[in-house]
Scaffold this motif. Sequence first.
Motif, PDB file in Angstrom:
ATOM      1  N   SER A   1      13.803   7.674  -4.636  1.00 48.31           N
ATOM      2  CA  SER A   1      13.551   8.491  -5.831  1.00 48.31           C
ATOM      3  C   SER A   1      14.258   7.841  -7.009  1.00 48.31           C
ATOM      4  O   SER A   1      15.441   7.495  -6.925  1.00 48.31           O
ATOM      5  CB  SER A   1      14.102   9.905  -5.651  1.00 48.31           C
ATOM      6  OG  SER A   1      13.520  10.515  -4.520  1.00 48.31           O
ATOM      7  N   ILE A   2      13.519   7.684  -8.101  1.00 42.57           N
ATOM      8  CA  ILE A   2      14.082   7.014  -9.282  1.00 42.57           C
ATOM      9  C   ILE A   2      13.868   7.890 -10.512  1.00 42.57           C
ATOM     10  O   ILE A   2      12.746   8.370 -10.739  1.00 42.57           O
ATOM     11  CB  ILE A   2      13.397   5.647  -9.557  1.00 42.57           C
ATOM     12  CG1 ILE A   2      13.249   4.826  -8.276  1.00 42.57           C
ATOM     13  CG2 ILE A   2      14.135   4.864 -10.629  1.00 42.57           C
ATOM     14  CD1 ILE A   2      12.527   3.496  -8.472  1.00 42.57           C
TER      15      ILE A   2
ATOM     16  N   ASN B   1       6.229   7.298  -0.649  1.00 44.96           N
ATOM     17  CA  ASN B   1       7.296   6.337  -0.368  1.00 44.96           C
ATOM     18  C   ASN B   1       8.254   6.313  -1.546  1.00 44.96           C
ATOM     19  O   ASN B   1       9.458   6.204  -1.383  1.00 44.96           O
ATOM     20  CB  ASN B   1       6.729   4.915  -0.199  1.00 44.96           C
ATOM     21  CG  ASN B   1       5.717   4.831   0.911  1.00 44.96           C
ATOM     22  OD1 ASN B   1       4.521   4.714   0.655  1.00 44.96           O
ATOM     23  ND2 ASN B   1       6.176   4.908   2.141  1.00 44.96           N
ATOM     24  N   LEU B   2       7.622   6.389  -2.737  1.00 46.79           N
ATOM     25  CA  LEU B   2       8.387   6.247  -3.972  1.00 46.79           C
ATOM     26  C   LEU B   2       8.083   7.430  -4.888  1.00 46.79           C
ATOM     27  O   LEU B   2       6.916   7.713  -5.169  1.00 46.79           O
ATOM     28  CB  LEU B   2       7.926   4.933  -4.624  1.00 46.79           C
ATOM     29  CG  LEU B   2       8.677   4.348  -5.786  1.00 46.79           C
ATOM     30  CD1 LEU B   2      10.137   4.168  -5.465  1.00 46.79           C
ATOM     31  CD2 LEU B   2       8.063   2.988  -6.139  1.00 46.79           C
ATOM     32  N   LEU B   3       9.148   8.127  -5.287  1.00 48.03           N
ATOM     33  CA  LEU B   3       8.991   9.267  -6.204  1.00 48.03           C
ATOM     34  C   LEU B   3       9.601   8.889  -7.545  1.00 48.03           C
ATOM     35  O   LEU B   3      10.804   8.623  -7.632  1.00 48.03           O
ATOM     36  CB  LEU B   3       9.704  10.496  -5.600  1.00 48.03           C
ATOM     37  CG  LEU B   3       9.806  11.743  -6.474  1.00 48.03           C
ATOM     38  CD1 LEU B   3       8.428  12.280  -6.841  1.00 48.03           C
ATOM     39  CD2 LEU B   3      10.614  12.835  -5.754  1.00 48.03           C
TER      40      LEU B   3
ATOM     41  N   LYS C   1       0.839  -1.213   0.000  1.00 50.45           N
ATOM     42  CA  LYS C   1       0.000   0.000   0.000  1.00 50.45           C
ATOM     43  C   LYS C   1       0.872   1.261   0.000  1.00 50.45           C
ATOM     44  O   LYS C   1       0.651   2.194   0.768  1.00 50.45           O
ATOM     45  CB  LYS C   1      -0.949   0.018   1.201  1.00 50.45           C
ATOM     46  CG  LYS C   1      -1.880  -1.161   1.231  1.00 50.45           C
ATOM     47  CD  LYS C   1      -2.921  -0.975   2.320  1.00 50.45           C
ATOM     48  CE  LYS C   1      -3.997  -1.968   2.211  1.00 50.45           C
ATOM     49  NZ  LYS C   1      -4.405  -2.938   2.901  1.00 50.45           N
ATOM     50  N   TRP C   2       1.892   1.236  -0.844  1.00 49.90           N
ATOM     51  CA  TRP C   2       2.810   2.365  -0.905  1.00 49.90           C
ATOM     52  C   TRP C   2       2.158   3.563  -1.578  1.00 49.90           C
ATOM     53  O   TRP C   2       1.215   3.424  -2.351  1.00 49.90           O
ATOM     54  CB  TRP C   2       4.065   2.002  -1.704  1.00 49.90           C
ATOM     55  CG  TRP C   2       4.943   0.993  -1.044  1.00 49.90           C
ATOM     56  CD1 TRP C   2       4.838   0.514   0.237  1.00 49.90           C
ATOM     57  CD2 TRP C   2       6.040   0.311  -1.653  1.00 49.90           C
ATOM     58  NE1 TRP C   2       5.819  -0.406   0.464  1.00 49.90           N
ATOM     59  CE2 TRP C   2       6.571  -0.556  -0.671  1.00 49.90           C
ATOM     60  CE3 TRP C   2       6.628   0.336  -2.915  1.00 49.90           C
ATOM     61  CZ2 TRP C   2       7.670  -1.377  -0.923  1.00 49.90           C
ATOM     62  CZ3 TRP C   2       7.725  -0.467  -3.173  1.00 49.90           C
ATOM     63  CH2 TRP C   2       8.232  -1.312  -2.176  1.00 49.90           C
ATOM     64  N   ARG C   3       2.766   4.728  -1.284  1.00 48.47           N
ATOM     65  CA  ARG C   3       2.329   5.985  -1.906  1.00 48.47           C
ATOM     66  C   ARG C   3       3.335   6.342  -2.998  1.00 48.47           C
ATOM     67  O   ARG C   3       4.532   6.468  -2.735  1.00 48.47           O
ATOM     68  CB  ARG C   3       2.268   7.092  -0.851  1.00 48.47           C
ATOM     69  CG  ARG C   3       1.322   6.767   0.296  1.00 48.47           C
ATOM     70  CD  ARG C   3       1.418   7.783   1.417  1.00 48.47           C
ATOM     71  NE  ARG C   3       0.872   9.075   1.017  1.00 48.47           N
ATOM     72  CZ  ARG C   3      -0.417   9.367   0.991  1.00 48.47           C
ATOM     73  NH1 ARG C   3      -1.311   8.442   1.350  1.00 48.47           N
ATOM     74  NH2 ARG C   3      -0.841  10.563   0.643  1.00 48.47           N
ATOM     75  N   LEU C   4       2.832   6.480  -4.222  1.00 46.77           N
ATOM     76  CA  LEU C   4       3.702   6.738  -5.374  1.00 46.77           C
ATOM     77  C   LEU C   4       3.383   8.095  -5.992  1.00 46.77           C
ATOM     78  O   LEU C   4       2.207   8.387  -6.273  1.00 46.77           O
ATOM     79  CB  LEU C   4       3.497   5.665  -6.455  1.00 46.77           C
ATOM     80  CG  LEU C   4       4.391   4.425  -6.406  1.00 46.77           C
ATOM     81  CD1 LEU C   4       4.307   3.720  -5.068  1.00 46.77           C
ATOM     82  CD2 LEU C   4       4.015   3.461  -7.525  1.00 46.77           C
ATOM     83  N   PHE C   5       4.414   8.897  -6.203  1.00 45.91           N
ATOM     84  CA  PHE C   5       4.215  10.183  -6.885  1.00 45.91           C
ATOM     85  C   PHE C   5       4.880  10.099  -8.250  1.00 45.91           C
ATOM     86  O   PHE C   5       6.057   9.763  -8.350  1.00 45.91           O
ATOM     87  CB  PHE C   5       4.828  11.328  -6.061  1.00 45.91           C
ATOM     88  CG  PHE C   5       4.281  12.680  -6.440  1.00 45.91           C
ATOM     89  CD1 PHE C   5       3.321  13.302  -5.650  1.00 45.91           C
ATOM     90  CD2 PHE C   5       4.717  13.319  -7.601  1.00 45.91           C
ATOM     91  CE1 PHE C   5       2.811  14.549  -6.012  1.00 45.91           C
ATOM     92  CE2 PHE C   5       4.207  14.562  -7.968  1.00 45.91           C
ATOM     93  CZ  PHE C   5       3.246  15.179  -7.161  1.00 45.91           C
TER      94      PHE C   5
END
Length: 241
Positions: A179-180, A154-156, A100-104
């Motif tokens: 961040s990727i 969590n993940l950008l 249930k990660w938050r991704l931008f």
Amino acid sequence: MRVNILGITVDTYSMQETVEQIGQAIASQIPIRVVTANPEMIYASIRDLRLKELINSAEIVTADGIGVVWAARRLRTPVYERVTGIDLVQALFPVSNAGKWRLFFLGGKPGVAEQAVYRVSSEYPEIVCKAWHGYFNSEEEPHVLEEIRRFRPNLLLVGLGAPRQEYWISEHPRLASVSIGVGGSFDALAETVVRAPKRIQDLHVEWLYRLWKEPWRWKRQTVLPRFVFKVLWQRFFQKTP
Ligand code: UDP
């Protein structure tokens, strides 16, 4: 383990291992940067020493494309497999969904990242996604940064094109656990750009397909023979470049 390709140190991780490393970073909430290094970026870093420094200081540097896989093999430290930006992003979705990660999603033309969010959310309903296009100017940037901070991803995923996205990520640390730089991945996710059929991907000639579909890229790909030459030079004449 890392392999030194023209001064850039690339991790030999498999896709699975890369996904696991990212999962651990998210669990520990210690911010890390991931660079998917393709031949163009590695070649550009020969002259652009700041780019070289910021790629080498990234916690994870993946082998983006068959050219880098080839180079690693020639330099006698093979990487497990290629880990391209779009493949990595797609491999991260099931894990993101489970956690249930938050991704931008930051980047792409207006509407593209939103479309990518729409598609991803319909397939992975547990992922919390938000998008912003990549055509903001310096006056609008504080607002974009505020949106990201408020969302607490969590993940950008930053798709502003290389190397701009790599600079941007290093200039804005701590926006997310991971961040990727993902290049044109949102275009592929939103299906505004169609990827090569799986068979062509498996033959490792996706770059040729892309050249056929987007012929204006030919200028960028002239770097490939120069990359090959430099790698062979390193292999035969240099111990450490
Ligand atoms: N892009 C952006 N803002 C810009 C310039 C480019 O968001 O100011 C986006 C563009 O829409 C595309 C991506 O950056 O989605 C670059 O894609 P490309 O395939 O050229 O990048 P690569 O994967 O080769 O780094």
